[in-house]
Motif scaffolding. Structure first.
Motif, PDB file in Angstrom:
ATOM      1  N   GLY A   1       0.851  -1.079   0.284  1.00  0.00           N
ATOM      2  CA  GLY A   1      -0.164   0.044   0.039  1.00  0.00           C
ATOM      3  C   GLY A   1       0.574   1.154  -0.061  1.00  0.00           C
ATOM      4  N   ASN A   2       0.487   2.197   0.723  1.00  0.00           N
ATOM      5  CA  ASN A   2       1.182   3.600   0.872  1.00  0.00           C
ATOM      6  C   ASN A   2       2.401   3.570   1.717  1.00  0.00           C
TER       7      ASN A   2
ATOM      8  N   THR B   1       7.374   2.564  -3.491  1.00  0.00           N
ATOM      9  CA  THR B   1       7.469   3.103  -4.725  1.00  0.00           C
ATOM     10  C   THR B   1       8.431   4.457  -5.048  1.00  0.00           C
TER      11      THR B   1
ATOM     12  N   ASN C   1      -1.397   5.263   9.947  1.00  0.00           N
ATOM     13  CA  ASN C   1      -2.159   4.620   8.842  1.00  0.00           C
ATOM     14  C   ASN C   1      -2.571   3.169   9.547  1.00  0.00           C
TER      15      ASN C   1
ATOM     16  N   THR D   1       6.483   7.171  -0.034  1.00  0.00           N
ATOM     17  CA  THR D   1       5.877   5.851  -0.034  1.00  0.00           C
ATOM     18  C   THR D   1       7.249   5.096  -0.420  1.00  0.00           C
TER      19      THR D   1
ATOM     20  N   GLN E   1       4.277  11.934  -0.968  1.00  0.00           N
ATOM     21  CA  GLN E   1       2.976  12.010  -0.534  1.00  0.00           C
ATOM     22  C   GLN E   1       2.784  13.412  -0.222  1.00  0.00           C
TER      23      GLN E   1
END
Length: 368
Positions: free
Chosen positions: A51-52, A87, A141, A84, A91
């Motif tokens: 995910g993030n 990747t 998160n 992130t 953000q």
């Protein structure tokens, strides 16, 4: 003569350094977790991935610095960029999708031991800052259950174009005030946001409260709307958000207790959330910590009521002060208006119309 001039220059440099001591620090956090989630599409399929990133701490790097101005006064600055890890992408982009170089924080200010601090730039909202002090996961998160986080600017917890004042501490009490400029000619109120906060710290006890008004969240032109056009990813009309939070922490030796309440009302979009949380952080060994929270969010929308309840344990093992690994599970149960909201296309935390979601996470975090 040449030697005299050189000596004078050296002495002048030393004298200036003594009067103007400066510090500059580069810091950061890299937090990567692998998460398994149920009910992630219309077919009810599960998903596993990174995910993030940042389940427990948003990954970031930043610079912070101070300059001693003498007399108990300092100049200060902070620049912080989120990213992130999976990747490398930045953000905290703008609502229209433009990347920010320092999307987490960008501020400069003055600090006085006598009069307090004043800072200017992109900063945390006072309600977000107060709420994360009383949350065992610091509004990370990991579970993302608090309703007020989904609306407009507080979805990211920060505001552009903000001036903030923080008082010195008086007998354990401290106070803060902030104002965000809307930057609209002829309409000073539009997109503005005033906020106030107060806290009390005495030994093991910490108590605080904050109130904030955010004008003109939502609307149908995200490219020109500073706070975006959605609530939990769902389009809403131009609205005002009022948020109040109060919470406390208490230390019993190495154990820490948390309790918090957050009220949010988005009008006329018609979303009211009353969010409650309680948690304990308990050291099983000097290196292994158990975190056990429960979150209850009561939603009122469209003439319907609903609840969102989330809880589950997490184990956090520290190899050192800078590096730790963690593993945990959590379960969320939705009813009524919350289930309707979560089943709406575009909702940012999908459960695809189901009434529950199960998550399991393992991860690693390093601070530098």
């Amino acid at each position: 003569m040449k030697k005299t001039l050189m000596t004078a220059a050296v002495l002048g440099t030393i004298s200036g350094a003594a009067h103007s001591q400066s510090s500059l620090s580069l810091y950061g956090v890299i937090d990567v977790g692998i998460r398994y989630n149920t009910h992630q599409n219309a077919a009810g399929d599960s998903k596993i991935g990174m995910g993030n990133g940042g389940p427990l701490s948003g990954s970031r790097w930043g610079m912070i610095g101070t300059e001693d101005l003498g007399g108990g006064n300092k100049a200060l600055f902070q620049l912080e960029s989120g990213f992130t890890p999976g990747t490398g992408a930045t953000q905290q982009s703008t609502p229209s999708g433009n990347a920010r170089l320092f999307g987490r924080t960008a501020l400069v200010g003055l600090s006085s031991s006598t009069y307090g601090d004043i800072t200017l730039g992109r900063q945390y909202t006072l309600v977000h800052e107060m709420a994360f002090l009383h949350d065992v996961y610091a509004l990370s998160n990991y579970v993302g259950t608090l309703g007020f986080q989904g609306a407009g600017l507080t979805g990211g917890g920060r505001l552009d174009n903000t001036v903030r004042y923080s008082s010195p501490t008086f007998g354990g009490f401290s106070f803060k005030g902030a104002y965000t400029f809307g930057e609209i000619a002829g309409d000073a109120k539009r997109f503005s946001s005033p906020g106030v906060a107060a806290s009390y710290d005495n030994g093991p006890l910490s108590v605080g409260a904050a109130f904030q008004i955010i004008n003109n969240i939502g609307g149908l032109t995200p490219a020109t709307t500073p706070y975006g056009s959605t609530y939990f990813g769902i389009l809403i009309p131009d609205s005002t958000q009022k948020v109040f939070t109060v919470g406390a922490t208490y230390k019993l030796g190495a154990t820490k207790l948390y309790a918090s309440y957050i009220y949010s009302n988005v009008y006329p979009a018609g979303y009211r959330n009353d969010s409650f949380s309680a948690a304990v952080s308990y050291p099983l060994t000097p290196s292994l910590e158990l975190k056990l929270p429960v979150y209850v969010d009561l939603l009122k929308h469209g003439g319907q009521n609903g609840t969102r309840i989330t809880g589950g344990p997490l184990l956090d093992y520290s190899f050192s002060k800078r590096t730790d690994v963690y593993a945990g599970v959590d379960y969320t149960k939705l009813t009524g208006a919350w289930r309707t909201l979560a089943g709406t296309p575009g909702f940012t935390l999908p459960v695809s119309g189901r009434n529950s979601v199960f998550e399991a996470t393992i991860g690693m975090r390093h601070k530098f």
